[in-house]
Write an enzyme that holds these catalytic residues in place. Sequence first.
Site, PDB file in Angstrom:
ATOM      1  N   TYR A  92     105.989 -25.069-103.474  1.00  0.00           N
ATOM      2  CA  TYR A  92     106.660 -24.735-102.215  1.00  0.00           C
ATOM      3  C   TYR A  92     105.745 -23.879-101.332  1.00  0.00           C
ATOM      4  O   TYR A  92     105.566 -24.153-100.147  1.00  0.00           O
ATOM      5  CB  TYR A  92     107.982 -24.002-102.489  1.00  0.00           C
ATOM      6  CG  TYR A  92     108.704 -23.595-101.223  1.00  0.00           C
ATOM      7  CD1 TYR A  92     109.431 -24.529-100.496  1.00  0.00           C
ATOM      8  CD2 TYR A  92     108.620 -22.284-100.733  1.00  0.00           C
ATOM      9  CE1 TYR A  92     110.083 -24.162 -99.306  1.00  0.00           C
ATOM     10  CE2 TYR A  92     109.260 -21.918 -99.552  1.00  0.00           C
ATOM     11  CZ  TYR A  92     109.985 -22.855 -98.846  1.00  0.00           C
ATOM     12  OH  TYR A  92     110.612 -22.502 -97.678  1.00  0.00           O
ATOM     13  N   CYS A 103     115.017 -27.460-143.683  1.00  0.00           N
ATOM     14  CA  CYS A 103     114.827 -28.380-144.795  1.00  0.00           C
ATOM     15  C   CYS A 103     115.639 -27.847-145.978  1.00  0.00           C
ATOM     16  O   CYS A 103     115.606 -26.640-146.256  1.00  0.00           O
ATOM     17  CB  CYS A 103     113.346 -28.440-145.157  1.00  0.00           C
ATOM     18  SG  CYS A 103     113.055 -29.309-146.689  1.00  0.00           S
ATOM     19  N   SER A 160     112.416 -10.587 -94.505  1.00  0.00           N
ATOM     20  CA  SER A 160     111.652 -11.098 -95.632  1.00  0.00           C
ATOM     21  C   SER A 160     110.374 -10.256 -95.750  1.00  0.00           C
ATOM     22  O   SER A 160     110.284  -9.213 -95.098  1.00  0.00           O
ATOM     23  CB  SER A 160     111.338 -12.560 -95.336  1.00  0.00           C
ATOM     24  OG  SER A 160     110.832 -13.166 -96.463  1.00  0.00           O
ATOM     25  N   LEU A 161     109.418 -10.701 -96.528  1.00  0.00           N
ATOM     26  CA  LEU A 161     108.159  -9.967 -96.658  1.00  0.00           C
ATOM     27  C   LEU A 161     106.989 -10.922 -96.477  1.00  0.00           C
ATOM     28  O   LEU A 161     107.056 -12.083 -96.889  1.00  0.00           O
ATOM     29  CB  LEU A 161     108.054  -9.336 -98.056  1.00  0.00           C
ATOM     30  CG  LEU A 161     108.962  -8.151 -98.376  1.00  0.00           C
ATOM     31  CD1 LEU A 161     108.926  -7.853 -99.872  1.00  0.00           C
ATOM     32  CD2 LEU A 161     108.541  -6.918 -97.581  1.00  0.00           C
ATOM     33  N   LYS A 163     108.380  -6.645-107.537  1.00  0.00           N
ATOM     34  CA  LYS A 163     109.127  -7.584-106.681  1.00  0.00           C
ATOM     35  C   LYS A 163     110.029  -8.391-107.606  1.00  0.00           C
ATOM     36  O   LYS A 163     109.574  -9.256-108.352  1.00  0.00           O
ATOM     37  CB  LYS A 163     108.173  -8.490-105.913  1.00  0.00           C
ATOM     38  CG  LYS A 163     108.892  -9.378-104.911  1.00  0.00           C
ATOM     39  CD  LYS A 163     107.889 -10.094-104.026  1.00  0.00           C
ATOM     40  CE  LYS A 163     108.572 -10.866-102.919  1.00  0.00           C
ATOM     41  NZ  LYS A 163     109.514 -11.871-103.364  1.00  0.00           N
ATOM     42  N   CYS A 166     110.039 -26.395-149.545  1.00  0.00           N
ATOM     43  CA  CYS A 166     109.647 -27.582-148.777  1.00  0.00           C
ATOM     44  C   CYS A 166     108.147 -27.778-148.869  1.00  0.00           C
ATOM     45  O   CYS A 166     107.657 -28.869-149.101  1.00  0.00           O
ATOM     46  CB  CYS A 166     110.069 -27.427-147.318  1.00  0.00           C
ATOM     47  SG  CYS A 166     109.347 -28.670-146.246  1.00  0.00           S
TER      48      CYS A 166
HETATM   49  S1  IVH Z   1     112.037  -4.761 -99.665  1.00  0.00           S
HETATM   50  C1  IVH Z   1     112.444  -5.130 -95.296  1.00  0.00           C
HETATM   51  N1  IVH Z   1     111.662  -4.428-102.217  1.00  0.00           N
HETATM   52  O1  IVH Z   1     111.708 -10.010-101.860  1.00  0.00           O
HETATM   53  C2  IVH Z   1     112.053  -5.070 -96.733  1.00  0.00           C
HETATM   54  N2  IVH Z   1     112.270  -6.565-101.454  1.00  0.00           N
HETATM   55  O2  IVH Z   1     110.217 -11.953-100.267  1.00  0.00           O
HETATM   56  C3  IVH Z   1     112.482  -6.241 -97.456  1.00  0.00           C
HETATM   57  N3  IVH Z   1     112.488  -8.227-103.206  1.00  0.00           N
HETATM   58  O3  IVH Z   1     114.068 -10.419 -99.333  1.00  0.00           O
HETATM   59  C4  IVH Z   1     112.802  -6.082 -98.828  1.00  0.00           C
HETATM   60  N4  IVH Z   1     112.027  -6.907-104.884  1.00  0.00           N
HETATM   61  O4  IVH Z   1     114.877 -10.274-101.784  1.00  0.00           O
HETATM   62  C5  IVH Z   1     111.982  -5.286-101.250  1.00  0.00           C
HETATM   63  N5  IVH Z   1     111.306  -3.998-104.469  1.00  0.00           N
HETATM   64  C6  IVH Z   1     111.648  -4.838-103.499  1.00  0.00           C
HETATM   65  C7  IVH Z   1     111.950  -6.181-103.762  1.00  0.00           C
HETATM   66  C8  IVH Z   1     112.243  -7.022-102.697  1.00  0.00           C
HETATM   67  C9  IVH Z   1     112.374  -8.128-104.525  1.00  0.00           C
HETATM   68  C10 IVH Z   1     112.822  -9.479-102.507  1.00  0.00           C
HETATM   69  C11 IVH Z   1     113.898  -9.334-101.454  1.00  0.00           C
HETATM   70  C12 IVH Z   1     113.218  -9.792-100.215  1.00  0.00           C
HETATM   71  C13 IVH Z   1     112.178 -10.703-100.736  1.00  0.00           C
HETATM   72  C14 IVH Z   1     111.072 -10.986 -99.757  1.00  0.00           C
END
Ligand code: IVH
Length: 720
Positions: free
Chosen positions: A62, A454, A106-107, A139, A460
């Site tokens: 992806y 067995c 998101s990140l 993460k 065995c």
């Molecule tokens: S901070 C604005 N901290 O990763 C900051 N996110 O790919 C956004 N995630 O949507 C989130 N562990 O679902 C943050 N320690 C962590 C995280 C985390 C997992 C996820 C979260 C976010 C996604 C982005």
Amino acid sequence: MELPGYAQVGALSVVACRMVGMTTPAAEIMDGAAYAQAVEDAVKASAAYYGGGTSALDDDAYDRLVRGIAAWESDHPDQVLPDSPTGKVAGGAVVGDVPHTVAMLSLDNVFTPEEFTAWTASLARRIGHEAQRFSVEPKLDGLAIAARYTDGRLTRLITRGDGIAGEDVSHAIGTLVGLPEKLERPVTVEVRGEVLMTTAQFEHANEVRTAHGGQPFANPRGASAGSLRAKDRAYTVPMTFFGYGLLPLADTDTALAARLGELAHSDLMALTAQLGVNTTATTAVPGIVAATVEETLERVRETAALRAELPFGIDGIVIKADLAADQQAAGSGSRAPRWAIAYKLPAVEKITRLVEVQWNVGRTGIIAPRGVLEPVQIEGATITYATLHNPADITRRDLRLGDHVMVHRAGDVIPRIEAPVAHLRTGDEQPIVFPEVCPRCGSAIDTSQERWRCEQGRNCHLVASLSYAAGRDQLDIEGLGATRIVQLVEAGLAADLADLFTLTRDQLLALERMGATSTDNLLTAIDAAKDQPLSRVLCALGVRGTGRSMSRRIARHFATMDNIRAADADAMQQVEGIGTEKAPSIVAELAELSPLIDRLTAAGVNMTEPGATPPTPTTSDTDTDTEVAADGTDKAVGPLAGMTVVVTGAMTGALEKLSRNQMNELIERAGGRSSSSVSRKTSLVVAGEGAGSKRAKAEDLGIRLASPDEFAALVADFTT
Ligand code: IVH
């Protein structure tokens, strides 16, 4: 593995990995049609990913696709499709109807130390100075959720959705470990964090789900997404929440809002924990504060090293500017904040195909299935095998041969098959056939427990090794098949090979289904086995690394068991095909077998190889087919001396009754070397009736061919 959906476009291929460790290479999109197809597939995959379905693409595929889409769009900005996943939270795949008070972003990702360092530099430029310190957290690989508390009471759960509005999943309140329904203080706040399934929760969820007739989830992430959104299920499965953000709820306590707005991220996390919410502080990879880029990278390395042992999945490390002032100065884009970044770790899950299931019997008799996979690269390793737990688990997960399966492998742990990707089925998949008898010793299988065993248990191995020893190519004891051996073992009459030679008539007669005739026949066969040549006795001992032909070479080289036992590793290496690795292990194993060999000798078992002379220059016996060369190695003589001979097809005439093993024995008695494959090194191919590809290959290579009759004439002096 090919990316599904692109074969027909024919314009997408994966370009070489950028030189950034194990980062994801971008898919290369060649034209508008491939681009449109890529967008459609990415949207579908993303919908499955966030919606709890199983995507046809694993995370790596992806990411590769979205990077390809982004690259194409930057070259063709006027042709960007509205559906494109780039620049959107959750790839634009999901929308909800509960607006977020503050966008749930998101990140952005980095994959290498260099990319991370470049990101810190751009952050410094943006805020006018180096970020003072970073907060470093795992993460978590689940899905983002906002938990709204009013006066300390959990009132609403909302998914991230498209970041602006999410879906109400308040029905899950009470099922999330770590997210209390009541906080320690009556504050009105929103806790943000990740919902995931620990490995144990995932296994439990799949058991419950399949017991209710559902398809198993392919991985914990999909399982938590699916389970969180499912409303009216007859069952609930526990999940775990980890908080990673704390914010005031709009229009509430302004003093609290102001205070929270000033706190560093690390302080917010400490407060979140004090409120009674689970955070990573309770794990082996707690959030930490790092003062420098180097320290941060060290933490990234440490976390990556711990990944395989964690009881939950992580797919990277999130690094955030810790101070509120730095965060505010950096600001946010529409998709991601500029003050945080995800350092992605290589994918530990890939989709590949299950091609075969092998059944291996362990030391205790447990019969364990093992999946043979179409080789797939995970974290730089090529994965070909994966554990499958037991037959019940295979049935529960409805795995079939030819299935696409999600394979998980983190660190050095044994790869495991998570689940079939059922919607990629073509209809050609075949059921997995379970063994009916023990694949090692042929005894019955105890299927009363989930893990099959067995019936011989630890015995065995004994049944298997005695069956092997009594087999046609070893001691050739007629009437001593696996069933009879099981009887002997169960009656306590045979605890090792030597016991077979001391069996008495009365002992045998006492066994079930053992009449006088069978008893006498068996005793005669056992007696005859005492005269087998040393090569077969040696082979019967089952020394690792010494099959039939190696046993013959050793026996011919040393001529007697005493000489073999006297040989050290150097002497053992004089035998053709035994190198520095094999020699010491053969010597050691023979030493271990010493008491057994003594008992076999005492029972009258032959310990010499007919026609062979030991490799000592003092020998006076000239009537042999080996000579001792100046270097001490034996030099074969005989009509086949120095020749490598391959036998193929059915033997006829004088050789008709000889098994392939006996033919090989004959070749070696006549001074030759037997081999099973034809190559340029082959000197002669004995081609019998029905010989096929080996004969054709010999003809191609111009290798001498002989019919069974011609060969029989050549070695006439050596047939017994
Ligand atoms: S901070 C604005 N901290 O990763 C900051 N996110 O790919 C956004 N995630 O949507 C989130 N562990 O679902 C943050 N320690 C962590 C995280 C985390 C997992 C996820 C979260 C976010 C996604 C982005």
